[in-house]
Design a protein around this motif. Structure first.
Motif, PDB file in Angstrom:
ATOM      1  N   TYR A  87       5.099  14.947   5.711  1.00  0.00           N
ATOM      2  CA  TYR A  87       4.945  15.961   4.664  1.00  0.00           C
ATOM      3  C   TYR A  87       6.076  15.988   3.647  1.00  0.00           C
ATOM      4  CZ  TYR A  87       7.918  19.202   7.429  1.00  0.00           C
ATOM      5  OH  TYR A  87       8.942  19.806   8.125  1.00  0.00           O
ATOM      6  N   ILE A  88       7.263  15.495   3.978  1.00  0.00           N
ATOM      7  CA  ILE A  88       8.350  15.567   2.989  1.00  0.00           C
ATOM      8  C   ILE A  88       8.149  14.572   1.848  1.00  0.00           C
ATOM      9  CG2 ILE A  88       9.991  16.362   4.724  1.00  0.00           C
ATOM     10  CD1 ILE A  88      11.372  13.633   4.527  1.00  0.00           C
ATOM     11  N   ASN A  89       7.141  13.703   1.963  1.00  0.00           N
ATOM     12  CA  ASN A  89       6.863  12.749   0.893  1.00  0.00           C
ATOM     13  C   ASN A  89       5.761  13.212  -0.055  1.00  0.00           C
ATOM     14  OD1 ASN A  89       8.601  10.412   1.685  1.00  0.00           O
ATOM     15  ND2 ASN A  89       7.408  10.601   3.561  1.00  0.00           N
ATOM     16  N   TYR A  90       5.146  14.359   0.212  1.00  0.00           N
ATOM     17  CA  TYR A  90       3.989  14.797  -0.573  1.00  0.00           C
ATOM     18  C   TYR A  90       4.374  15.934  -1.528  1.00  0.00           C
ATOM     19  CZ  TYR A  90       2.118  12.551   3.622  1.00  0.00           C
ATOM     20  OH  TYR A  90       1.890  11.697   4.672  1.00  0.00           O
ATOM     21  N   LEU A  91       5.505  15.766  -2.184  1.00  0.00           N
ATOM     22  CA  LEU A  91       6.082  16.857  -2.965  1.00  0.00           C
ATOM     23  C   LEU A  91       5.370  17.095  -4.287  1.00  0.00           C
ATOM     24  CD1 LEU A  91       9.848  15.995  -2.345  1.00  0.00           C
ATOM     25  CD2 LEU A  91       8.465  17.735  -1.186  1.00  0.00           C
ATOM     26  N   GLY A  92       4.513  16.163  -4.700  1.00  0.00           N
ATOM     27  CA  GLY A  92       3.854  16.296  -5.993  1.00  0.00           C
ATOM     28  C   GLY A  92       2.473  16.889  -5.936  1.00  0.00           C
ATOM     29  N   ILE A  93       2.018  17.271  -4.745  1.00  0.00           N
ATOM     30  CA  ILE A  93       0.652  17.795  -4.616  1.00  0.00           C
ATOM     31  C   ILE A  93       0.668  19.130  -3.868  1.00  0.00           C
ATOM     32  CG2 ILE A  93      -0.546  15.588  -4.795  1.00  0.00           C
ATOM     33  CD1 ILE A  93      -0.560  15.415  -1.767  1.00  0.00           C
ATOM     34  N   GLY A  94      -0.083  20.072  -4.373  1.00  0.00           N
ATOM     35  CA  GLY A  94      -0.144  21.381  -3.727  1.00  0.00           C
ATOM     36  C   GLY A  94       1.213  22.059  -3.703  1.00  0.00           C
ATOM     37  N   ARG A  95       1.327  23.055  -2.838  1.00  0.00           N
ATOM     38  CA  ARG A  95       2.604  23.779  -2.703  1.00  0.00           C
ATOM     39  C   ARG A  95       3.149  23.787  -1.286  1.00  0.00           C
ATOM     40  NH1 ARG A  95       1.464  29.522  -5.524  1.00  0.00           N
ATOM     41  NH2 ARG A  95      -0.405  29.361  -4.235  1.00  0.00           N
ATOM     42  N   GLY A  99       0.809  -1.215   0.000  1.00  0.00           N
ATOM     43  CA  GLY A  99       0.000   0.000   0.000  1.00  0.00           C
ATOM     44  C   GLY A  99       0.839   1.258   0.000  1.00  0.00           C
ATOM     45  N   LEU A 100       1.914   1.268   0.781  1.00  0.00           N
ATOM     46  CA  LEU A 100       2.795   2.430   0.810  1.00  0.00           C
ATOM     47  C   LEU A 100       3.470   2.628  -0.536  1.00  0.00           C
ATOM     48  CD1 LEU A 100       4.013   4.689   2.594  1.00  0.00           C
ATOM     49  CD2 LEU A 100       5.908   3.135   3.074  1.00  0.00           C
ATOM     50  N   ASP A 101       3.895   1.536  -1.161  1.00  0.00           N
ATOM     51  CA  ASP A 101       4.533   1.642  -2.470  1.00  0.00           C
ATOM     52  C   ASP A 101       3.568   2.203  -3.503  1.00  0.00           C
ATOM     53  OD1 ASP A 101       6.807   1.005  -4.333  1.00  0.00           O
ATOM     54  OD2 ASP A 101       5.250  -0.242  -5.240  1.00  0.00           O
ATOM     55  N   HIS A 102       2.324   1.744  -3.460  1.00  0.00           N
ATOM     56  CA  HIS A 102       1.334   2.274  -4.395  1.00  0.00           C
ATOM     57  C   HIS A 102       0.994   3.726  -4.067  1.00  0.00           C
ATOM     58  CE1 HIS A 102      -0.337  -1.991  -5.509  1.00  0.00           C
ATOM     59  NE2 HIS A 102       0.858  -1.758  -6.007  1.00  0.00           N
ATOM     60  N   GLY A 103       0.905   4.029  -2.776  1.00  0.00           N
ATOM     61  CA  GLY A 103       0.527   5.371  -2.366  1.00  0.00           C
ATOM     62  C   GLY A 103       1.498   6.444  -2.810  1.00  0.00           C
ATOM     63  N   ARG A 104       2.773   6.087  -2.918  1.00  0.00           N
ATOM     64  CA  ARG A 104       3.757   7.105  -3.301  1.00  0.00           C
ATOM     65  C   ARG A 104       3.465   7.661  -4.688  1.00  0.00           C
ATOM     66  NH1 ARG A 104       7.920   5.259  -6.672  1.00  0.00           N
ATOM     67  NH2 ARG A 104       7.801   3.025  -7.096  1.00  0.00           N
ATOM     68  N   HIS A 105       2.857   6.845  -5.547  1.00  0.00           N
ATOM     69  CA  HIS A 105       2.543   7.316  -6.895  1.00  0.00           C
ATOM     70  C   HIS A 105       1.464   8.393  -6.883  1.00  0.00           C
ATOM     71  CE1 HIS A 105       5.043   4.244  -8.690  1.00  0.00           C
ATOM     72  NE2 HIS A 105       4.424   3.311  -7.993  1.00  0.00           N
ATOM     73  N   LEU A 106       0.732   8.487  -5.786  1.00  0.00           N
ATOM     74  CA  LEU A 106      -0.336   9.474  -5.687  1.00  0.00           C
ATOM     75  C   LEU A 106       0.170  10.839  -5.253  1.00  0.00           C
ATOM     76  CD1 LEU A 106      -3.067   7.357  -3.820  1.00  0.00           C
ATOM     77  CD2 LEU A 106      -2.467   7.336  -6.253  1.00  0.00           C
ATOM     78  N   VAL A 107       1.306  10.868  -4.546  1.00  0.00           N
ATOM     79  CA  VAL A 107       1.682  12.106  -3.855  1.00  0.00           C
ATOM     80  C   VAL A 107       3.093  12.613  -4.138  1.00  0.00           C
ATOM     81  CG1 VAL A 107       0.073  11.727  -1.950  1.00  0.00           C
ATOM     82  CG2 VAL A 107       2.387  10.787  -1.805  1.00  0.00           C
ATOM     83  N   SER A 108       3.988  11.763  -4.636  1.00  0.00           N
ATOM     84  CA  SER A 108       5.396  12.189  -4.721  1.00  0.00           C
ATOM     85  C   SER A 108       5.714  13.018  -5.947  1.00  0.00           C
ATOM     86  CB  SER A 108       6.324  10.972  -4.666  1.00  0.00           C
ATOM     87  OG  SER A 108       6.115  10.124  -5.783  1.00  0.00           O
ATOM     88  N   GLY A 109       4.888  12.937  -6.984  1.00  0.00           N
ATOM     89  CA  GLY A 109       5.085  13.753  -8.163  1.00  0.00           C
ATOM     90  C   GLY A 109       6.042  13.135  -9.163  1.00  0.00           C
ATOM     91  N   PRO A 110       6.239  13.809 -10.309  1.00  0.00           N
ATOM     92  CA  PRO A 110       7.170  13.316 -11.331  1.00  0.00           C
ATOM     93  C   PRO A 110       8.591  13.215 -10.771  1.00  0.00           C
ATOM     94  CG  PRO A 110       5.816  15.118 -12.178  1.00  0.00           C
ATOM     95  CD  PRO A 110       5.597  15.075 -10.699  1.00  0.00           C
ATOM     96  N   VAL A 111       9.357  12.294 -11.323  1.00  0.00           N
ATOM     97  CA  VAL A 111      10.740  12.111 -10.881  1.00  0.00           C
ATOM     98  C   VAL A 111      11.518  13.406 -11.087  1.00  0.00           C
ATOM     99  CG1 VAL A 111      12.889  10.853 -11.283  1.00  0.00           C
ATOM    100  CG2 VAL A 111      10.703   9.643 -11.330  1.00  0.00           C
ATOM    101  N   ILE A 112      12.192  13.850 -10.030  1.00  0.00           N
ATOM    102  CA  ILE A 112      12.949  15.105 -10.075  1.00  0.00           C
ATOM    103  C   ILE A 112      14.271  14.863 -10.789  1.00  0.00           C
ATOM    104  CG2 ILE A 112      14.112  16.849  -8.668  1.00  0.00           C
ATOM    105  CD1 ILE A 112      11.907  16.359  -6.547  1.00  0.00           C
ATOM    106  N   GLU A 113      14.509  15.579 -11.826  1.00  0.00           N
ATOM    107  CA  GLU A 113      15.725  15.485 -12.622  1.00  0.00           C
ATOM    108  C   GLU A 113      16.304  16.884 -12.848  1.00  0.00           C
ATOM    109  OE1 GLU A 113      17.119  12.780 -13.244  1.00  0.00           O
ATOM    110  OE2 GLU A 113      15.679  11.175 -13.701  1.00  0.00           O
ATOM    111  N   PRO A 114      17.566  17.007 -13.237  1.00  0.00           N
ATOM    112  CA  PRO A 114      18.536  15.939 -13.448  1.00  0.00           C
ATOM    113  C   PRO A 114      19.292  15.596 -12.160  1.00  0.00           C
ATOM    114  CG  PRO A 114      19.451  18.004 -14.238  1.00  0.00           C
ATOM    115  CD  PRO A 114      18.073  18.312 -13.708  1.00  0.00           C
ATOM    116  N   VAL A 115      19.188  14.353 -11.745  1.00  0.00           N
ATOM    117  CA  VAL A 115      19.911  13.840 -10.586  1.00  0.00           C
ATOM    118  C   VAL A 115      20.451  12.461 -10.959  1.00  0.00           C
ATOM    119  CG1 VAL A 115      19.774  13.153  -8.165  1.00  0.00           C
ATOM    120  CG2 VAL A 115      18.395  15.066  -8.974  1.00  0.00           C
ATOM    121  N   ALA A 116      21.766  12.301 -10.911  1.00  0.00           N
ATOM    122  CA  ALA A 116      22.379  11.011 -11.220  1.00  0.00           C
ATOM    123  C   ALA A 116      22.293  10.105 -10.000  1.00  0.00           C
ATOM    124  CB  ALA A 116      23.833  11.203 -11.630  1.00  0.00           C
ATOM    125  N   THR A 117      22.169   8.812 -10.247  1.00  0.00           N
ATOM    126  CA  THR A 117      22.130   7.854  -9.149  1.00  0.00           C
ATOM    127  C   THR A 117      23.181   6.775  -9.362  1.00  0.00           C
ATOM    128  OG1 THR A 117      20.435   6.501 -10.227  1.00  0.00           O
ATOM    129  CG2 THR A 117      19.682   8.201  -8.684  1.00  0.00           C
TER     130      THR A 117
END
Length: 363
Positions: free
Chosen positions: A334-342, A82-100
């Motif tokens: 709150y640091i996980n909800y970067l894709g919703i609101g401001r 559930g947590l893995d699925h939930g992240r797709h709702l709130v984390s937003g598009p992948v932040i780039e450019p960041v190398a891993t």
């Protein structure tokens, strides 16, 4: 040993159709005019002299509608999915450019996986944040906090080493503590290979991860030798021995509940574990002198609020430089909800600014 590759992330095709549909609905809700968002969220919520941010209240309303709860009745495995699925709702598009880059940290039982995040254009050596994800020592992964690590790396101008420490109930206390300290020690010993300055390594994390960061700082300082230069603690769990007023004030209805906290603690520190052990309850450590400076963030509508603020006060009394920042209108996580609101991004950006300043070459 390092293996150059991308950090693991599920391909979009692997995301269940229902989850993708829910993610689209969440984005649409946050794109609505404010009066309509307020209509969905309901009347403003005030408690303990604070008013809940509309962004946070809307998230809670959508959570209730969807039934995406933090802890699932079916147990640990279902909660992790559930947590893995939930992240797709709130984390937003992948932040780039960041190398891993994938890192394998040698430990006595084998290897501890971690991911090194490097924002585009960052020269070496840089500062480093050794990051421990939240999830009550039971849930969460590097992937669940992928965008959070990327955000901190970019906005703080540092490298981030996100650690896949062992989880309970498969590995109970103090397994996660041992992994966290091993990760910091590896980062310091292999600083040149990681492209970082060994004198500018911070530890940080959210919730249970904040607990591990605080404990790592304490253990490193007390043993002598290499120790973190800074602590970045988001709504940390620092005292498993008692309840404070915020635990009762926000016991239910604000994502993390008091019952959830019992569930997490019972898995990580089951019967027989002394919950006053400072490796579990760092607030109870008798002597806090000599610890590195800290930025401690708490959320106003969070059961953990008061213990995080009590820890900040105890650090100050011990002569440690502390910046305590209560986000009075926000909720746990709150640091996980970067894709919703401001509002969530604003609060997380403040912490990234503190980290940037603390790990600056001229700090």
């Amino acid at each position: 040993m390092t293996i150059p590759t991308r950090a693991p992330a599920p391909a979009p095709a692997l995301i269940p159709v229902q989850v993708r549909a829910q993610a689209a609905a969440v984005r649409a809700a946050y794109a609505l005019p404010r009066p309509l968002r307020r209509l969905i969220a309901g009347a403003p919520v005030r408690r303990d002299g604070q008013r809940l941010a509309l962004d946070a209240q809307l998230l809670l309303s959508l959570q209730r509608i969807s039934g995406n709860h933090l802890v699932r009745p079916a147990g640990v495995a279902a909660s992790r999915v559930g947590l893995d699925h939930g992240r797709h709702l709130v984390s937003g598009p992948v932040i780039e450019p960041v190398a891993t880059r994938e890192i394998r940290i040698p430990v006595e039982y084998g290897e501890l996986p971690a991911t090194l995040y490097t924002p585009d254009g960052l020269a070496a050596p840089s500062g480093l944040l050794v990051f421990f994800h939240g999830g009550g020592w039971v849930l969460g992964t590097r992937t669940s906090h992928d965008n959070t690590a990327r955000f901190l790396a970019r906005h703080a101008g540092v490298r981030v080493l996100s650690v896949e420490y062992r989880l309970a109930p498969e590995h109970v206390f103090p397994a996660a503590v041992d992994d966290a300290l091993a990760a910091f020690d590896h980062a310091h010993a292999e600083a040149a290979d990681l492209g970082v300055d060994p004198d500018r390594i911070a530890v940080g994390g959210d919730s249970a991860g904040g607990n591990l960061a605080a404990v790592t700082a304490q253990l490193a300082v007390r043993r002598g030798g290499p120790a973190p230069a800074f602590q970045l603690l988001f709504y940390p769990a620092v005292d498993a021995s008692r309840h404070r007023p915020s635990r009762e004030l926000f016991a239910d209805g604000f994502l993390l509940t008091s019952a959830h906290m019992d569930w997490f603690a019972d898995h990580y520190a089951p019967e027989g574990v002394d919950r006053s052990d400072p490796r579990l309850s760092p607030l109870l450590t008798p002597d806090l002198t000599g610890l590195p400076p800290a930025y401690i963030a708490t959320a106003g509508f969070d059961p953990l609020r008061d213990e995080g603020e009590a820890y900040a006060e105890r650090l100050r009394e011990a002569g440690v430089v502390v910046a305590l920042s209560r986000q009075p209108d926000l909720i746990h996580g709150y640091i996980n909800y970067l894709g919703i609101g401001r509002r969530f991004r604003e609060a997380t950006a403040e912490a990234a600014g503190a980290l940037r300043l603390a790990l600056s070459p001229n700090a």
